[in-house]
Design a protein around this motif. Structure first.
Motif, PDB file in Angstrom:
ATOM      1  N   GLU A  39      -6.263  -3.368   2.120  1.00 14.82           N
ATOM      2  CA  GLU A  39      -7.466  -3.172   1.315  1.00 14.82           C
ATOM      3  C   GLU A  39      -7.332  -2.034   0.325  1.00 14.82           C
ATOM      4  OE1 GLU A  39     -11.041  -3.020   3.594  1.00 14.82           O
ATOM      5  OE2 GLU A  39     -10.392  -4.657   4.903  1.00 14.82           O
ATOM      6  N   HIS A  40      -6.372  -1.122   0.556  1.00 13.12           N
ATOM      7  CA  HIS A  40      -6.232   0.047  -0.307  1.00 13.12           C
ATOM      8  C   HIS A  40      -4.822   0.607  -0.182  1.00 13.12           C
ATOM      9  CE1 HIS A  40      -6.493   2.443   3.345  1.00 13.12           C
ATOM     10  NE2 HIS A  40      -7.539   1.707   3.674  1.00 13.12           N
TER      11      HIS A  40
ATOM     12  N   VAL B 168       0.451   8.142   1.185  1.00 16.08           N
ATOM     13  CA  VAL B 168       1.348   7.826   0.075  1.00 16.08           C
ATOM     14  C   VAL B 168       0.709   8.262  -1.245  1.00 16.08           C
ATOM     15  CG1 VAL B 168       2.535   5.967  -1.176  1.00 16.08           C
ATOM     16  CG2 VAL B 168       2.454   5.953   1.337  1.00 16.08           C
ATOM     17  N   ALA B 169      -0.562   7.972  -1.408  1.00 10.95           N
ATOM     18  CA  ALA B 169      -1.281   8.385  -2.620  1.00 10.95           C
ATOM     19  C   ALA B 169      -1.231   9.899  -2.785  1.00 10.95           C
ATOM     20  CB  ALA B 169      -2.726   7.903  -2.564  1.00 10.95           C
ATOM     21  N   GLN B 170      -1.374  10.627  -1.677  1.00  8.75           N
ATOM     22  CA  GLN B 170      -1.356  12.087  -1.745  1.00  8.75           C
ATOM     23  C   GLN B 170       0.007  12.583  -2.207  1.00  8.75           C
ATOM     24  OE1 GLN B 170       0.235  14.653   0.367  1.00  8.75           O
ATOM     25  NE2 GLN B 170      -0.759  16.134  -0.958  1.00  8.75           N
ATOM     26  N   VAL B 171       1.093  12.067  -1.631  1.00  3.91           N
ATOM     27  CA  VAL B 171       2.435  12.506  -2.014  1.00  3.91           C
ATOM     28  C   VAL B 171       2.734  12.121  -3.463  1.00  3.91           C
ATOM     29  CG1 VAL B 171       4.914  12.122  -1.601  1.00  3.91           C
ATOM     30  CG2 VAL B 171       3.373  12.610   0.317  1.00  3.91           C
ATOM     31  N   LEU B 172       2.395  10.904  -3.853  1.00  2.00           N
ATOM     32  CA  LEU B 172       2.636  10.495  -5.243  1.00  2.00           C
ATOM     33  C   LEU B 172       1.818  11.351  -6.209  1.00  2.00           C
ATOM     34  CD1 LEU B 172       2.766   6.607  -4.852  1.00  2.00           C
ATOM     35  CD2 LEU B 172       4.689   8.183  -5.199  1.00  2.00           C
ATOM     36  N   GLY B 173       0.602  11.708  -5.805  1.00  2.00           N
ATOM     37  CA  GLY B 173      -0.235  12.574  -6.633  1.00  2.00           C
ATOM     38  C   GLY B 173       0.400  13.929  -6.883  1.00  2.00           C
ATOM     39  N   THR B 174       1.077  14.480  -5.863  1.00  2.00           N
ATOM     40  CA  THR B 174       1.745  15.772  -6.053  1.00  2.00           C
ATOM     41  C   THR B 174       2.915  15.671  -7.031  1.00  2.00           C
ATOM     42  OG1 THR B 174       3.285  15.520  -4.191  1.00  2.00           O
ATOM     43  CG2 THR B 174       1.139  16.553  -3.722  1.00  2.00           C
ATOM     44  N   LEU B 175       3.398  14.432  -7.255  1.00  2.00           N
ATOM     45  CA  LEU B 175       4.482  14.210  -8.222  1.00  2.00           C
ATOM     46  C   LEU B 175       3.944  13.872  -9.605  1.00  2.00           C
ATOM     47  CD1 LEU B 175       6.807  12.003  -5.994  1.00  2.00           C
ATOM     48  CD2 LEU B 175       6.984  14.470  -6.431  1.00  2.00           C
ATOM     49  N   GLY B 176       2.611  13.832  -9.728  1.00  2.00           N
ATOM     50  CA  GLY B 176       1.995  13.514 -11.014  1.00  2.00           C
ATOM     51  C   GLY B 176       1.804  12.020 -11.249  1.00  2.00           C
ATOM     52  N   LEU B 177       1.916  11.224 -10.191  1.00  2.00           N
ATOM     53  CA  LEU B 177       1.745   9.778 -10.316  1.00  2.00           C
ATOM     54  C   LEU B 177       0.368   9.385  -9.789  1.00  2.00           C
ATOM     55  CD1 LEU B 177       5.286   8.699  -9.095  1.00  2.00           C
ATOM     56  CD2 LEU B 177       4.482   8.919 -11.461  1.00  2.00           C
ATOM     57  N   ASP B 178      -0.404   8.700 -10.614  1.00  2.00           N
ATOM     58  CA  ASP B 178      -1.785   8.349 -10.307  1.00  2.00           C
ATOM     59  C   ASP B 178      -1.858   6.974  -9.644  1.00  2.00           C
ATOM     60  OD1 ASP B 178      -4.538   8.032 -10.266  1.00  2.00           O
ATOM     61  OD2 ASP B 178      -4.703   7.652 -12.422  1.00  2.00           O
ATOM     62  N   THR B 179      -2.405   6.921  -8.448  1.00  2.00           N
ATOM     63  CA  THR B 179      -2.559   5.648  -7.730  1.00  2.00           C
ATOM     64  C   THR B 179      -3.986   5.102  -7.821  1.00  2.00           C
ATOM     65  OG1 THR B 179      -3.078   6.757  -5.647  1.00  2.00           O
ATOM     66  CG2 THR B 179      -0.739   6.238  -6.068  1.00  2.00           C
ATOM     67  N   SER B 180      -4.857   5.755  -8.566  1.00  2.48           N
ATOM     68  CA  SER B 180      -6.271   5.367  -8.564  1.00  2.48           C
ATOM     69  C   SER B 180      -6.519   3.955  -9.095  1.00  2.48           C
ATOM     70  CB  SER B 180      -7.111   6.372  -9.354  1.00  2.48           C
ATOM     71  OG  SER B 180      -6.757   6.343 -10.727  1.00  2.48           O
ATOM     72  N   GLN B 181      -5.640   3.434  -9.911  1.00  4.60           N
ATOM     73  CA  GLN B 181      -5.825   2.079 -10.445  1.00  4.60           C
ATOM     74  C   GLN B 181      -5.052   1.022  -9.664  1.00  4.60           C
ATOM     75  OE1 GLN B 181      -8.114   1.623 -12.960  1.00  4.60           O
ATOM     76  NE2 GLN B 181      -8.439   3.790 -12.505  1.00  4.60           N
TER      77      GLN B 181
ATOM     78  N   GLY C  36       0.796  -1.215   0.000  1.00  6.45           N
ATOM     79  CA  GLY C  36       0.000   0.000   0.000  1.00  6.45           C
ATOM     80  C   GLY C  36       0.830   1.267   0.000  1.00  6.45           C
ATOM     81  N   GLY C  37       2.160   1.142   0.023  1.00  5.61           N
ATOM     82  CA  GLY C  37       3.008   2.324   0.108  1.00  5.61           C
ATOM     83  C   GLY C  37       4.309   2.183  -0.657  1.00  5.61           C
ATOM     84  N   ARG C  38       5.330   1.619  -0.015  1.00  5.71           N
ATOM     85  CA  ARG C  38       6.675   1.550  -0.594  1.00  5.71           C
ATOM     86  C   ARG C  38       6.702   0.854  -1.948  1.00  5.71           C
ATOM     87  NH1 ARG C  38       8.824  -0.919   4.983  1.00  5.71           N
ATOM     88  NH2 ARG C  38       6.780  -1.854   4.684  1.00  5.71           N
ATOM     89  N   SER C  39       6.094  -0.322  -2.030  1.00  9.23           N
ATOM     90  CA  SER C  39       6.149  -1.083  -3.281  1.00  9.23           C
ATOM     91  C   SER C  39       5.364  -0.392  -4.388  1.00  9.23           C
ATOM     92  CB  SER C  39       5.651  -2.510  -3.065  1.00  9.23           C
ATOM     93  OG  SER C  39       4.347  -2.524  -2.526  1.00  9.23           O
ATOM     94  N   VAL C  40       4.274   0.240  -4.048  1.00  7.71           N
ATOM     95  CA  VAL C  40       3.482   0.976  -5.041  1.00  7.71           C
ATOM     96  C   VAL C  40       4.279   2.177  -5.549  1.00  7.71           C
ATOM     97  CG1 VAL C  40       1.404   2.376  -5.376  1.00  7.71           C
ATOM     98  CG2 VAL C  40       1.264   0.202  -4.142  1.00  7.71           C
TER      99      VAL C  40
END
Length: 159
Positions: A58-59, A64-77, A29-33
């Motif tokens: 579960e998700h 992590v999703a928030q920080v990756l999002g600020t870098l332009g990386l989409d975690t929604s999928q 859910g974090g490092r590997s993603v």
């Protein structure tokens, strides 16, 4: 854990093949993603990156999703996935990040361990530091696996 020899073309995409790397942590859910998405960004199709966990949650961790999002990386999928011996066996390299003894052992597989803090439930600055560490490691890995690839600029600045 073993590391590929300098002349090991199988882990370096030799003969024009695309190497496969699986990034494994506990919850996936974090490092590997983060490692998978950063690898995809930098390798631009020249490395296949997978992620999985020994005890998938579960998700994706929201911090992590928030920080990756600020870098332009989409975690929604992204969906946490169970790490299996079959996934490891089908990969050229398995990078472990905090799954310890619970990671399946596959004889003959190439493993590396990246000792990284778990970003789950951490503050923004800590998550950014961890993602920055992953970013630097991924850039080095992609350069190793695909030496002729010119990497795009780093998404994360100096730590």
């Amino acid at each position: 854990m073993t590391q590929p020899a300098a002349s090991d073309d199988s882990a370096r995409g030799g003969l024009g093949r695309v190497p496969t790397v699986v990034f494994a942590c506990r919850a996936n859910g974090g490092r590997s993603v983060a490692a998978r998405l950063l690898t995809e960004h930098y390798a631009r199709g020249r490395v296949t990156a997978l992620s999985a966990g020994t005890e998938p949650g579960e998700h994706i961790h929201p911090e992590v999703a928030q920080v990756l999002g600020t870098l332009g990386l989409d975690t929604s999928q992204e969906q946490p996935t169970l790490l299996t011996a079959e996934t490891i066996a089908a990969s050229d390299l398995t990078i472990t990040m905090g799954c310890g003894e619970s990671c399946p052992f596959v004889p003959g597989a190439t493993y590396r361990d990246w000792p990284l803090d778990d970003p789950r439930d951490q503050d923004d600055a800590t998550v950014r530091r961890i993602v920055g560490d992953i970013d630097a490691r991924v850039r080095d890995l992609v350069t190793e696996l695909v030496p002729d690839l010119e990497l795009p600029p780093a998404l994360v600045g100096p730590r």
